[in-house]
Every structure is written in C-alpha cells, then in structure tokens.
Write an enzyme that holds these catalytic residues in place. Sequence first.
Site, short mmCIF file in Angstrom:
data_model
loop_
_atom_site.label_atom_id
_atom_site.label_comp_id
_atom_site.label_asym_id
_atom_site.label_seq_id
_atom_site.Cartn_x
_atom_site.Cartn_y
_atom_site.Cartn_z
N CYS A 118 0.90 -1.16 0.04
CA CYS A 118 0.00 0.04 0.02
C CYS A 118 0.78 1.01 -0.13
CB CYS A 118 -1.02 0.20 1.08
SG CYS A 118 -0.09 0.01 2.82
N THR A 132 2.16 3.02 2.43
CA THR A 132 2.97 3.06 3.68
C THR A 132 3.35 1.56 4.00
OG1 THR A 132 1.36 2.78 5.28
CG2 THR A 132 2.14 4.94 4.70
N HIS A 145 14.27 -13.87 12.36
CA HIS A 145 13.84 -13.90 13.80
C HIS A 145 12.37 -14.10 13.94
CE1 HIS A 145 17.72 -11.51 15.07
NE2 HIS A 145 17.94 -12.48 14.44
N HIS A 191 14.16 -18.10 19.11
CA HIS A 191 13.37 -17.66 17.97
C HIS A 191 12.14 -18.27 17.94
CE1 HIS A 191 16.09 -14.61 17.04
NE2 HIS A 191 17.09 -15.32 16.54
#
Length: 156
Positions: free
Chosen positions: A65, A67, A98, A134
């Site tokens: 989009c 942003t 991560h 993680h």
Amino acid sequence: MTIHLGSDHAGFALRRILANYLIDQGHAVAESGPTDESAFDYPLAAAEVAKRVVKGEADMGVLICGTGIGMAIAANRFAGVRAANCWNEESAKLAREHNHANVLCLGARMIAPDQALSILKVFLAEAPSQEARHLRRVQKLDEIGECAGAPPAYCK
Ligand code: RB5
C-alpha cells in the site's frame, strides 16, 4: 514457490513490477487488488492474501500500500500470519530469520521500486532461524493469535 501479491491503488504499480519479476523467476503468482490505480480499500486485498497464506495455498504473501502500515495491520489480524513491514534489506533479513515472517509488506510511497525489489529478493532468500529462542518467541506469537479462544496466562 506460490506467492500471492495484493495491493491497493497506491501499491498497484509496484505490485505489477514485483509480480512480473516473480513470474520471470518461475514462481506461481496470484494477485489481489485493483486492476488499475482506481481507489481500492487495502483491507480487502490484505484479507485475501492472509487467508491464502493461513490455508497453506500460498507459501508467501506480499502486500503493498502507500506505507505498508495498513496492510500489516490488516494481515496481522489473521492468526498464523506474520506480516512484516520492511524498509530495507536488513529488516527483510531479520523479519524472516527472527520473526519467521510469511507476508512481506511494502510502502510504495516510502521506498523506490528498485529498493522494493531488492527487499523482496532478500525476503525470499532468507530462511527462518531454527534457534531455540526464535522458535520459542514465534510460538508465543501463535499463542497470542489464539487469545480470543483460550488465552495463555500472559495474554490476560
Ligand atoms: C491510501 O491513500 C493509503 O492510505 C494506503 O495506501 C496505505 O498507506 C494505508 O496504510
């Protein structure tokens, strides 16, 4: 790899650039969103992509989009989606390693098309880290995603 791209009007041009790149690379590509730059509400495209990723019908999603923010907010409402708004190669690398991100969000009004392409290449190339810390943290993301049902203690 099957990759589902979605955009609103602001991300339309970049979506087409990235889709063509992925097709050239031999990926199976699906697209959601407008067929031109007519106004299109980003949550609709985000939902289509998110649902396909959750169902395992797409290996990865790419949402664009203006942003990248609205797309990330929308996609992350779906349990099992880990959508990351990335702005450079390092953020894309870490989102995959991560956070085990499975949806890349990009802001077409924030970054140049060649930078977006470079970010996409890194996102596709990096694998989720299997280090215990993680794995543990991503497991907690899944637990939070189920808070509406039987929330774990740390959600209360
Ligand atoms: C559309 O003008 C813009 O609001 C949208 O593309 C996006 O940036 C929302 O997060």
